[in-house]
Design a protein around this motif. Structure first.
Motif, PDB file in Angstrom:
ATOM      1  N   ILE A 226      -3.284   0.707  -2.655  1.00 54.59           N
ATOM      2  CA  ILE A 226      -3.646  -0.594  -3.249  1.00 54.59           C
ATOM      3  C   ILE A 226      -4.278  -0.394  -4.491  1.00 54.59           C
ATOM      4  CG2 ILE A 226      -6.095  -0.873  -2.026  1.00 54.59           C
ATOM      5  CD1 ILE A 226      -3.094  -3.544  -2.561  1.00 54.59           C
ATOM      6  N   LYS A 271      -7.206  -3.865   2.538  1.00 56.66           N
ATOM      7  CA  LYS A 271      -6.310  -3.686   1.263  1.00 56.66           C
ATOM      8  C   LYS A 271      -6.060  -5.246   0.988  1.00 56.66           C
ATOM      9  CE  LYS A 271      -3.363   0.308   2.547  1.00 56.66           C
ATOM     10  NZ  LYS A 271      -2.240   0.743   2.576  1.00 56.66           N
ATOM     11  N   GLU A 274      -9.148  -6.108  -1.274  1.00 55.42           N
ATOM     12  CA  GLU A 274      -9.007  -5.670  -2.537  1.00 55.42           C
ATOM     13  C   GLU A 274      -8.339  -6.513  -3.791  1.00 55.42           C
ATOM     14  OE1 GLU A 274     -11.046  -2.808  -3.788  1.00 55.42           O
ATOM     15  OE2 GLU A 274     -11.735  -3.129  -1.553  1.00 55.42           O
TER      16      GLU A 274
END
Length: 319
Positions: A226, A271, A274
């Protein structure tokens, strides 16, 4: 020069069971003035033994090991292969893909016919065990804005698709060795942002092997590094072509939200978080602000309830 040297640069890692087919497809090329530079990323299988057979029979093949002072990974191998290459033209390739026998000839012919071309791309087709008509074929929109077509996927330019004029590549920093994913997108978008002297060959000349050993696919699930994924998107957003074309920002956002939705389905919340952080920075003052606020609210609710399945597809539609 009507018979220019082409450098084919192939990074490899533990592909001894597949690379023979790749090298055989290169040997079979109708265009014969090439060098094939294989750079090993530290294979622990019998890659060297396999390559040795080709090195003994054909001096057009070269074998190197990635320098110890380089970061492990295909990017460093590609950069090193470029450093030792002698060709006028460069075609990066992968150690499990195959070339149509006229692949090099047709690309070189395009360069010879048009001295202004900086790179030439062809179509590719996916295959599994054997090549047939069922494999997915790449897109090729030959009109309109090349940068937008590339970023949107209307024109597919894979790592292996282009043949480049080496003199053009010498103007750029090549692959960022710290990026673990989408490294071709990062480099090619930087180049296409500035250079658009391209020729198209509307034919399948490359066959891309589908397999679950890919760094991006494992156990039939997409794998996202990511940090690299988002860094590449950030770099694209600040390119001149993106700043001049508001549609690019929308295209990137839609691509990111598709990945966001997939990550939530897989319950990869760290992820997905993020991506939320990325959106908060890169899209905080955009026309999509209200839509994104709803998405973030819904996401935190799903995360709190630990739900992977959700139905907010319409919420992800950015208009």
């Amino acid at each position: 020069m009507n018979n220019p040297l082409v450098s084919i640069i192939i990074p490899t890692y533990n592909r001894a069971h597949l690379i023979t087919e790749t090298l055989d497809s290169i040997v079979a090329q109708t265009y014969t003035n090439w060098e094939c530079i294989v750079v090993d990323d530290g294979s622990t299988d019998n890659t060297l033994a396999v390559l040795d057979e080709y090195l003994q029979k054909d001096n057009r093949f070269q074998y190197y090991k990635r320098p110890n002072d380089s970061i492990k990974g295909a990017n460093a191998c590609r950069n090193y292969g470029f450093k030792v290459s002698k060709g006028e033209y460069i075609n990066w390739f992968d150690s499990d893909d195959l070339m149509h026998r006229e692949h090099l000839e047709k690309k070189v012919t395009c360069f010879i016919k048009n001295k202004k071309n900086d790179f030439v791309i062809c179509k590719s087709q996916n295959f599994d065990d054997k090549i047939d008509e069922k494999g997915w074929k790449s897109n090729m929109l030959m009109t309109g804005d090349l940068f937008e077509n590339y970023i949107s996927g209307k024109t597919t330019i894979l790592m292996v698709s282009p043949m480049w004029r080496k003199s053009l590549l010498l103007k750029y920093n090549l692959f960022d060795e710290t990026i673990k994913q989408n490294q071709d997108l990062e480099l090619y978008s930087r180049i296409i942002d500035k250079e658009q002297s391209i020729d198209f060959i509307d034919e399948v000349l490359i066959y891309v092997r589908e397999n679950n050993e890919s760094i991006t696919v494992k156990n039939n699930k997409r794998q996202y590094h990511i940090a690299s994924f988002l860094e590449v998107k950030r770099r694209i957003l600040i390119l001149d072509s993106s700043l001049k074309n508001k549609e690019i920002s929308k295209i990137i956002l839609i691509q990111i939200l598709k990945v966001f939705r997939y990550l939530i389905k897989q319950r990869e919340y760290h992820k997905a978080t993020e991506i939320i952080k990325f959106i908060n920075v890169e899209y905080k003052e955009t026309i999509y602000h209200k839509n994104l606020y709803k998405i973030k609210t819904y996401y935190y609710l799903m995360k709190c309830l630990k739900k992977g399945e959700f139905k907010f597809k319409k919420l992800l539609q950015i208009t």
